[in-house]
Scaffold this motif. Structure first.
Motif, PDB file in Angstrom:
ATOM      1  N   LEU A  47       0.824  -1.216  -0.136  1.00 29.50           N
ATOM      2  CA  LEU A  47      -0.011   0.276  -0.083  1.00 29.50           C
ATOM      3  C   LEU A  47       0.786   1.240   0.008  1.00 29.50           C
ATOM      4  CD1 LEU A  47      -2.786   1.467   0.393  1.00 29.50           C
ATOM      5  CD2 LEU A  47      -2.387   1.184   2.790  1.00 29.50           C
ATOM      6  N   THR A  48       1.751   1.465   0.771  1.00 24.63           N
ATOM      7  CA  THR A  48       2.549   2.581   1.144  1.00 24.63           C
ATOM      8  C   THR A  48       3.407   2.787  -0.497  1.00 24.63           C
ATOM      9  OG1 THR A  48       4.493   1.411   2.175  1.00 24.63           O
ATOM     10  CG2 THR A  48       2.971   2.383   3.607  1.00 24.63           C
ATOM     11  N   ALA A  49       3.785   1.643  -1.127  1.00 25.18           N
ATOM     12  CA  ALA A  49       4.372   2.006  -2.378  1.00 25.18           C
ATOM     13  C   ALA A  49       3.666   2.917  -3.256  1.00 25.18           C
ATOM     14  CB  ALA A  49       5.006   0.781  -2.853  1.00 25.18           C
ATOM     15  N   LEU A  50       2.072   2.533  -3.101  1.00 23.90           N
ATOM     16  CA  LEU A  50       1.286   3.052  -4.131  1.00 23.90           C
ATOM     17  C   LEU A  50       0.769   4.568  -3.708  1.00 23.90           C
ATOM     18  CD1 LEU A  50      -0.995   0.090  -4.775  1.00 23.90           C
ATOM     19  CD2 LEU A  50       0.576   1.050  -6.271  1.00 23.90           C
ATOM     20  N   LEU A  51       0.672   4.699  -2.360  1.00 26.55           N
ATOM     21  CA  LEU A  51       0.137   6.242  -1.831  1.00 26.55           C
ATOM     22  C   LEU A  51       0.829   7.205  -2.212  1.00 26.55           C
ATOM     23  CD1 LEU A  51      -0.686   4.988   1.830  1.00 26.55           C
ATOM     24  CD2 LEU A  51      -2.278   5.261  -0.056  1.00 26.55           C
ATOM     25  N   ARG A  52       0.177   8.301  -2.473  1.00 28.67           N
ATOM     26  CA  ARG A  52       0.847   9.667  -2.494  1.00 28.67           C
ATOM     27  C   ARG A  52       1.785  10.078  -1.334  1.00 28.67           C
ATOM     28  NH1 ARG A  52      -0.445  14.548  -0.862  1.00 28.67           N
ATOM     29  NH2 ARG A  52      -2.770  13.849  -0.474  1.00 28.67           N
ATOM     30  N   PRO A  53       3.107  10.385  -1.362  1.00 30.50           N
ATOM     31  CA  PRO A  53       3.964  10.743  -0.238  1.00 30.50           C
ATOM     32  C   PRO A  53       3.269  11.524   0.575  1.00 30.50           C
ATOM     33  CG  PRO A  53       5.326  10.554  -2.126  1.00 30.50           C
ATOM     34  CD  PRO A  53       3.953  10.351  -2.768  1.00 30.50           C
ATOM     35  N   GLY A  54       3.346  11.339   2.099  1.00 31.59           N
ATOM     36  CA  GLY A  54       2.776  12.271   2.870  1.00 31.59           C
ATOM     37  C   GLY A  54       1.360  12.532   2.953  1.00 31.59           C
ATOM     38  N   CYS A  55       0.730  11.707   2.305  1.00 36.66           N
ATOM     39  CA  CYS A  55      -1.017  11.786   2.265  1.00 36.66           C
ATOM     40  C   CYS A  55      -1.587  11.519   3.658  1.00 36.66           C
ATOM     41  CB  CYS A  55      -1.503  11.199   0.992  1.00 36.66           C
ATOM     42  SG  CYS A  55      -1.848   9.262   1.090  1.00 36.66           S
ATOM     43  N   ARG A  56      -2.797  12.108   3.677  1.00 42.80           N
ATOM     44  CA  ARG A  56      -3.616  11.588   4.896  1.00 42.80           C
ATOM     45  C   ARG A  56      -4.295  10.111   4.806  1.00 42.80           C
ATOM     46  NH1 ARG A  56      -9.043  14.002   6.185  1.00 42.80           N
ATOM     47  NH2 ARG A  56      -9.091  14.235   8.613  1.00 42.80           N
ATOM     48  N   VAL A  57      -4.103   9.410   5.645  1.00 37.47           N
ATOM     49  CA  VAL A  57      -4.681   8.026   5.716  1.00 37.47           C
ATOM     50  C   VAL A  57      -5.623   7.836   6.806  1.00 37.47           C
ATOM     51  CG1 VAL A  57      -4.130   5.494   5.676  1.00 37.47           C
ATOM     52  CG2 VAL A  57      -2.412   7.288   4.549  1.00 37.47           C
ATOM     53  N   LEU A  58      -6.673   7.432   6.487  1.00 34.87           N
ATOM     54  CA  LEU A  58      -7.729   6.611   7.359  1.00 34.87           C
ATOM     55  C   LEU A  58      -7.389   5.348   7.931  1.00 34.87           C
ATOM     56  CD1 LEU A  58     -10.367   7.230   9.113  1.00 34.87           C
ATOM     57  CD2 LEU A  58     -11.528   6.694   7.014  1.00 34.87           C
ATOM     58  N   ASP A  59      -7.286   5.153   9.262  1.00 32.26           N
ATOM     59  CA  ASP A  59      -7.125   3.730   9.776  1.00 32.26           C
ATOM     60  C   ASP A  59      -8.596   3.465  10.692  1.00 32.26           C
ATOM     61  OD1 ASP A  59      -6.295   1.200  10.877  1.00 32.26           O
ATOM     62  OD2 ASP A  59      -4.725   2.054  12.057  1.00 32.26           O
ATOM     63  N   LEU A  60      -9.472   2.671   9.930  1.00 31.58           N
ATOM     64  CA  LEU A  60     -10.676   2.394  10.272  1.00 31.58           C
ATOM     65  C   LEU A  60     -10.895   1.420  11.072  1.00 31.58           C
ATOM     66  CD1 LEU A  60     -13.788   4.337  10.321  1.00 31.58           C
ATOM     67  CD2 LEU A  60     -14.074   2.878   8.180  1.00 31.58           C
ATOM     68  N   PHE A  77       3.147   9.368   6.755  1.00 34.09           N
ATOM     69  CA  PHE A  77       1.920   9.438   6.293  1.00 34.09           C
ATOM     70  C   PHE A  77       1.329  10.081   7.569  1.00 34.09           C
ATOM     71  CE2 PHE A  77       3.179   6.037   3.472  1.00 34.09           C
ATOM     72  CZ  PHE A  77       3.080   6.765   1.964  1.00 34.09           C
ATOM     73  N   ARG A  78       0.378  11.082   7.458  1.00 30.25           N
ATOM     74  CA  ARG A  78      -0.493  11.606   8.445  1.00 30.25           C
ATOM     75  C   ARG A  78      -1.688  10.635   8.501  1.00 30.25           C
ATOM     76  NH1 ARG A  78      -2.649  16.652   5.835  1.00 30.25           N
ATOM     77  NH2 ARG A  78      -2.338  15.640   3.927  1.00 30.25           N
ATOM     78  N   VAL A  79      -1.631  10.210   9.637  1.00 33.10           N
ATOM     79  CA  VAL A  79      -2.701   8.948  10.217  1.00 33.10           C
ATOM     80  C   VAL A  79      -3.656   9.561  10.813  1.00 33.10           C
ATOM     81  CG1 VAL A  79      -2.975   6.793  11.487  1.00 33.10           C
ATOM     82  CG2 VAL A  79      -0.826   7.298  10.232  1.00 33.10           C
ATOM     83  N   HIS A  80      -4.931   9.129  10.343  1.00 33.28           N
ATOM     84  CA  HIS A  80      -6.222   9.668  11.154  1.00 33.28           C
ATOM     85  C   HIS A  80      -6.940   8.185  11.451  1.00 33.28           C
ATOM     86  CE1 HIS A  80      -9.506  12.544  12.066  1.00 33.28           C
ATOM     87  NE2 HIS A  80      -9.978  11.461  12.614  1.00 33.28           N
ATOM     88  N   GLY A  81      -7.174   7.877  12.872  1.00 33.15           N
ATOM     89  CA  GLY A  81      -7.634   6.621  13.315  1.00 33.15           C
ATOM     90  C   GLY A  81      -8.876   6.669  14.035  1.00 33.15           C
ATOM     91  N   VAL A  82      -9.803   5.579  13.858  1.00 32.46           N
ATOM     92  CA  VAL A  82     -10.733   5.723  14.688  1.00 32.46           C
ATOM     93  C   VAL A  82     -11.149   4.347  15.184  1.00 32.46           C
ATOM     94  CG1 VAL A  82     -13.489   6.106  14.247  1.00 32.46           C
ATOM     95  CG2 VAL A  82     -11.948   7.326  12.967  1.00 32.46           C
ATOM     96  N   ASP A  83     -11.638   4.101  16.401  1.00 33.84           N
ATOM     97  CA  ASP A  83     -11.870   2.889  16.859  1.00 33.84           C
ATOM     98  C   ASP A  83     -13.037   2.992  18.112  1.00 33.84           C
ATOM     99  OD1 ASP A  83     -10.321  -0.025  16.924  1.00 33.84           O
ATOM    100  OD2 ASP A  83     -11.689   0.343  18.796  1.00 33.84           O
ATOM    101  N   PHE A  84     -13.950   2.099  18.401  1.00 31.50           N
ATOM    102  CA  PHE A  84     -14.976   2.537  19.405  1.00 31.50           C
ATOM    103  C   PHE A  84     -14.559   1.948  20.627  1.00 31.50           C
ATOM    104  CE2 PHE A  84     -17.204  -1.871  19.022  1.00 31.50           C
ATOM    105  CZ  PHE A  84     -16.047  -2.788  19.179  1.00 31.50           C
ATOM    106  N   LYS A 127      -9.620  15.237   1.904  1.00 33.67           N
ATOM    107  CA  LYS A 127      -9.842  14.087   1.674  1.00 33.67           C
ATOM    108  C   LYS A 127      -8.804  13.101   1.790  1.00 33.67           C
ATOM    109  CE  LYS A 127     -13.379  14.465  -1.886  1.00 33.67           C
ATOM    110  NZ  LYS A 127     -14.050  14.255  -3.058  1.00 33.67           N
ATOM    111  N   PHE A 128      -8.891  11.721   1.966  1.00 35.31           N
ATOM    112  CA  PHE A 128      -7.693  10.845   2.336  1.00 35.31           C
ATOM    113  C   PHE A 128      -7.076  10.171   1.179  1.00 35.31           C
ATOM    114  CE2 PHE A 128     -10.826  10.763   5.986  1.00 35.31           C
ATOM    115  CZ  PHE A 128      -9.981  11.043   7.036  1.00 35.31           C
ATOM    116  N   GLY A 129      -5.864   9.980   1.127  1.00 37.56           N
ATOM    117  CA  GLY A 129      -5.373   9.320   0.108  1.00 37.56           C
ATOM    118  C   GLY A 129      -5.348   7.934   0.107  1.00 37.56           C
ATOM    119  N   GLY A 130      -5.542   7.351   1.240  1.00 38.78           N
ATOM    120  CA  GLY A 130      -5.720   5.883   1.670  1.00 38.78           C
ATOM    121  C   GLY A 130      -6.781   5.721   2.779  1.00 38.78           C
ATOM    122  N   ILE A 131      -7.365   4.456   2.698  1.00 42.11           N
ATOM    123  CA  ILE A 131      -8.121   3.903   3.659  1.00 42.11           C
ATOM    124  C   ILE A 131      -7.678   2.630   4.149  1.00 42.11           C
ATOM    125  CG2 ILE A 131     -10.422   3.404   4.469  1.00 42.11           C
ATOM    126  CD1 ILE A 131     -11.618   5.610   2.971  1.00 42.11           C
TER     127      ILE A 131
END
Length: 251
Positions: A47-60, A77-84, A127-131
């Motif tokens: 995945l990281t080989a495909l992502l735009r460098p430094g993009c925002r990534v959602l870890d759902l 990468f700029r990580v934004h995580g969500v967990d219950f 927007k996110f570059g990756g999820i």
């Protein structure tokens, strides 16, 4: 942006499904069992080989933050995580201090309405570059999964990528023919041993996961593969055949 309500979003989880309270008590035990999955680590490399460098990534469904959020943050990468689970969110914050982590159920969570990055200094409104979704959704109904994935069209930037790591219904030995929906893509109430508990899973088949991303998410699946994962015996978990999918949004 107003999103359609997810069916049953306010309903309690089905019986014998791991709950928020379950994960609140399992924190580091979960990380010990699942935080070093070699197949997942290889998928993150892809995945990281495909992502735009430094993009925002959602870890759902970010869990403890290892290995996903920790690895992504370490690679810039700029990580934004969500967990219950509050416990999982706190562990994620320790694993990836540069990330942003929120405690919320992914059925009820949504980012701020996505707008062009140059129109706002608030990173939450980009927007996110990756999820990444790894080993989540197992307690959701088919309708909930379909509605949730359909929202990703708005969350991903053009040419963004999704990494989905799940288990295919046909790869769990306890799955029986009468558990499948009429179209054969989804099975309900599959018995599974998970961290010392007997629970039931709700799973698409491998073809069903692919169709979910393509038909509901509007994504193009670039690669799909499987790899076995055997938890340590002391974890008291059934083994898994992980189904990995990498998909791309339209450019």
């Amino acid at each position: 942006m107003a999103y359609p309500e997810i069916p049953g979003a306010q309903h309690a989880a089905p019986p014998n499904v791991p709950t928020k309270e379950f994960f609140d008590t399992k924190g580091l035990d979960y990380e010990t069992t699942y935080g070093h999955n070699a197949g997942l680590l290889k998928a993150i490399d892809k995945l990281t080989a495909l992502l735009r460098p430094g993009c925002r990534v959602l870890d759902l469904g970010c869990g403890t933050g290892r290995p996903v959020a920790h690895t992504l943050a370490a690679r810039g990468f700029r990580v934004h995580g969500v967990d219950f689970s509050e416990t999982m969110v706190e562990l994620s914050r320790s694993a990836a201090p540069s990330g942003v982590f929120e405690q919320a159920h992914y059925l009820e969570w949504a980012p701020f309405p996505p707008i062009a990055a140059e129109e706002s200094q608030d990173p939450k409104q980009q927007k996110f570059g990756g999820i990444v979704v790894s080993s989540s959704f197992y307690e959701l109904s088919r309708e909930q999964m379909e509605t949730l994935v359909s929202r990703w069209r708005d969350w991903l930037e053009p040419g963004g990528f999704v990494l989905l790591v799940m288990v295919g219904a046909e790869d769990v030995p306890a799955t029986k023919p009468d558990m499948y929906d009429a179209d054969g893509r989804f099975a309900r109430g599959i018995p599974f041993r998970f961290m010392g508990d007997d629970c039931f899973l709700y799973l698409f088949t491998r073809a069903g996961w692919r169709a979910l991303l393509e038909e509901k998410g509007g994504l193009s699946v670039r690669e799909q593969w499987t790899e076995a994962f055997v938890p340590p015996s002391e974890a008291d978990c059934d083994g898994e055949v992980n189904s990995f999918l990498i998909a791309e949004s339209a450019k």
